[in-house]
Design an enzyme around this catalytic site. Structure first.
Site, PDB file in Angstrom:
ATOM      1  N   VAL A   1       8.050  37.834  59.225  1.00 21.08           N
ATOM      2  CA  VAL A   1       9.551  38.403  59.083  1.00 21.08           C
ATOM      3  C   VAL A   1       8.404  39.788  59.339  1.00 21.08           C
ATOM      4  O   VAL A   1       7.293  39.598  59.655  1.00 21.08           O
ATOM      5  CB  VAL A   1       8.837  39.162  57.131  1.00 21.08           C
ATOM      6  CG1 VAL A   1       9.705  39.979  56.148  1.00 21.08           C
ATOM      7  CG2 VAL A   1       9.347  37.552  56.186  1.00 21.08           C
ATOM      8  N   GLU A   2      10.068  40.738  59.734  1.00 17.83           N
ATOM      9  CA  GLU A   2       9.502  41.756  60.706  1.00 17.83           C
ATOM     10  C   GLU A   2       8.565  42.221  59.714  1.00 17.83           C
ATOM     11  O   GLU A   2       7.655  43.235  60.398  1.00 17.83           O
ATOM     12  CB  GLU A   2      10.872  42.631  60.799  1.00 17.83           C
ATOM     13  CG  GLU A   2      11.456  42.872  59.635  1.00 17.83           C
ATOM     14  CD  GLU A   2      12.581  42.092  58.637  1.00 17.83           C
ATOM     15  OE1 GLU A   2      13.733  42.693  58.327  1.00 17.83           O
ATOM     16  OE2 GLU A   2      12.439  40.972  59.749  1.00 17.83           O
ATOM     17  N   ALA A   3       7.930  42.471  58.799  1.00 19.15           N
ATOM     18  CA  ALA A   3       7.244  44.157  58.392  1.00 19.15           C
ATOM     19  C   ALA A   3       5.582  43.529  58.693  1.00 19.15           C
ATOM     20  O   ALA A   3       5.010  43.908  57.956  1.00 19.15           O
ATOM     21  CB  ALA A   3       7.523  43.261  56.647  1.00 19.15           C
TER      22      ALA A   3
END
Length: 512
Positions: free
Chosen positions: A323-325
């Site tokens: 996930v980009e987070a």
């Protein structure tokens, strides 16, 4: 104030140090890592005193619950004069201000903004990247402006070594609002119960190095954090610490605390299967495009259906979902918990995750699409009376080796079901998703550029699968029971080419 002597104060006291006209950077991803106690206190101060005013708000990921929390607290005329944000959809109050021309509004890629905080901290001239070329963020096509009030050029084209790049300009940060779990007496911050790391360190460094103020919201305070490696933000960067109440320091906007977001016990992940639906059909077909060993990113919305589809078939351990987070491995969550993962193998900071993505680290990305045009370009940003914003979409779509867009064939009431061995359209959607041109000119992914670069791009719907070619979209597969002209081409605003080897989608995608 001497360095290392952060003051423990109330939220109301802390926000009183924010001056009018300041540029305020706020961390967080939806609700994870968002300093809710600080943004709500800032709103209360403005409503009672009319101050501060004329703030510039800068944030990377979307922060809000689509109603009142998060950055929705700050959506007041005069409180804000400018907003530079990555994703807007979770703060509809901000979106309405942008569309109404009540604030200067810019939409820049999430990955660029979180990297820009690092450049601002180091007093470098900005982020130089190809991310955003030939999209609405490119200065040739709008420069990321969302309305007529946004006049200043925040992005420029530059020539380097015979190539065209985009330079996203640096600017001073005056106030940093961040969140952690624990603060010690020196103001050192650790994040043991936070689902994400985000960009807390570069925001704090950027504000400190420009003579600004750093305010940290925490869950608890201790005398000493005994493991120095656990400190994510050193106290030398922190001016004020606010211990928030539990209701303003939930782990996400979806729940108070989920231990699986911060631990990995090594046990298999259990995911409830989806009922047979459009969502499940698309999730299954997209899953079939993932190869064993792939590093994968899943976007919000329909792409989330890949997770239960993979769990149902026992394939979650065959590739790495990221996930980009910042989470790596595990099972990405959805809804107001999006950005978090259950039982992740690692959670790194958001700028580092985008460094990996921008450099081509993703084998495949599976993303959503609001509109697709005849060139294969995609809009996810502005449609109808809604500002969603691009979030990390531009970084991810432009850099992944292989790319899959998931969307329904039509929007607005579409209902499908299985009839025998075939797909049946119980109710057709009112609005086309495959359009001649975008009404808002919001090109977020540029099909011709991807085709020229040789990027593999697939478009998956519940009834048809297309591939991007040098000449635009080509129909590659059709669902059993569907007619090419009646159910596909007549439901589009343009005519795609049809493969001479047109395939039927596998029956297994449609099994209950």
């Amino acid at each position: 104030m001497p360095r290392g002597l952060a003051q423990l104060v109330s939220a109301a006291h802390a926000v009183r140090v924010i001056p009018s006209g300041a540029t305020v950077a706020i961390g967080g991803f939806i609700g994870a890592g968002h300093p809710e106690a600080l943004t709500s206190a800032l709103e209360r101060r403005f409503l009672s005193e009319g101050a501060p005013s004329g703030l510039t708000l800068v944030y990377a990921a979307g922060q809000g619950d689509r109603m009142a929390r998060g950055l929705n607290h700050l959506a007041h005329p005069r409180l804000l004069s400018r907003v530079v944000g990555g994703h807007w959809g979770l703060a509809p109050r901000l979106g309405r201000m942008a569309l109404g021309g009540e604030v200067e509004a810019y939409n820049l890629p999430q990955g660029v903004i979180c990297s820009l905080f690092r450049e601002i901290a180091a007093k470098r001239p900005g982020v130089i990247t190809k991310v955003g070329l030939n999209t609405f963020i490119d200065p040739l096509h709008g420069g990321g402006r969302l309305n007529h009030r946004a006049q200043e050029a925040l992005v420029e084209r530059v020539q380097m070594d015979g190539e065209v790049w985009l330079r996203y300009r640096s600017f001073p940060i005056h106030v940093g609002l961040i969140r952690a779990t624990t603060a010690d007496r020196h103001g050192n911050l650790s994040m043991e119960r936070e689902a994400l790391v985000g960009e807390v360190l570069p925001i704090a460094q950027a504000a400190r190095n420009h003579g600004g103020v750093v305010i940290a919201q925490v869950e608890r305070t201790v005398d000493v954090i005994h493991d120095p490696k656990a400190v994510r933000v050193p106290g030398i960067l922190v001016d004020y610490v606010v211990q928030a109440s539990p209701e303003e320091h939930t782990q996400t906007f979806g729940g108070a605390f989920n231990p699986s977001y911060v631990t990995n016990d090594g046990e298999p992940i259990t995911i409830a299967p989806l009922p047979l639906s459009l969502r499940k059909i698309i999730g299954r077909r997209a899953l079939a495009l993932i190869r064993q060993g792939d590093v994968v990113n899943l976007g919000v919305g329909l792409p989330e259906a890949v997770v239960p589809a993979a769990a149902e078939r026992g394939q979650l351990e065959q590739f790495a979902l990221t996930v980009e987070a910042g989470p790596v491995g595990g099972a990405p969550s959805s809804g107001l918990d999006f950005g978090c993962s259950s039982s992740p193998q690692a959670v790194i900071d958001q700028p580092a995750q985008f460094d990996f993505y921008d450099g081509g680290g993703l084998d495949i990305a599976i993303l959503g699409a609001a509109e697709v045009d005849e060139e294969g370009s995609v809009n996810v940003s502005v449609f109808g009376d809604r500002v969603a914003g691009v979030g990390g979409f531009v970084n991810i779509a432009q850099s992944a080796k292989r790319l899959v867009f998931c969307c329904a064939m039509r929007a607005g009431g579409l209902e499908v079901r299985r009839s025998g061995q075939s797909l049946h359209i119980a109710q057709e959607g009112k609005h086309p998703k495959f359009v001649k041109t975008f009404s808002k000119k919001q090109v977020c992914f540029h099909g011709p550029s991807a085709a020229a670069a040789g990027q593999e791009v697939i478009y998956v719907t519940e009834r048809a699968v297309f591939r991007l070619t040098q000449d635009g979209l080509q129909l590659q597969e059709i669902a059993p029971g569907m007619c090419v002209n009646e159910h596909v081409i007549s439901k589009m605003e343009f005519v795609p080419s049809v493969s001479t080897n047109l395939q039927t989608m596998q029956q297994s995608y449609f099994e209950d």
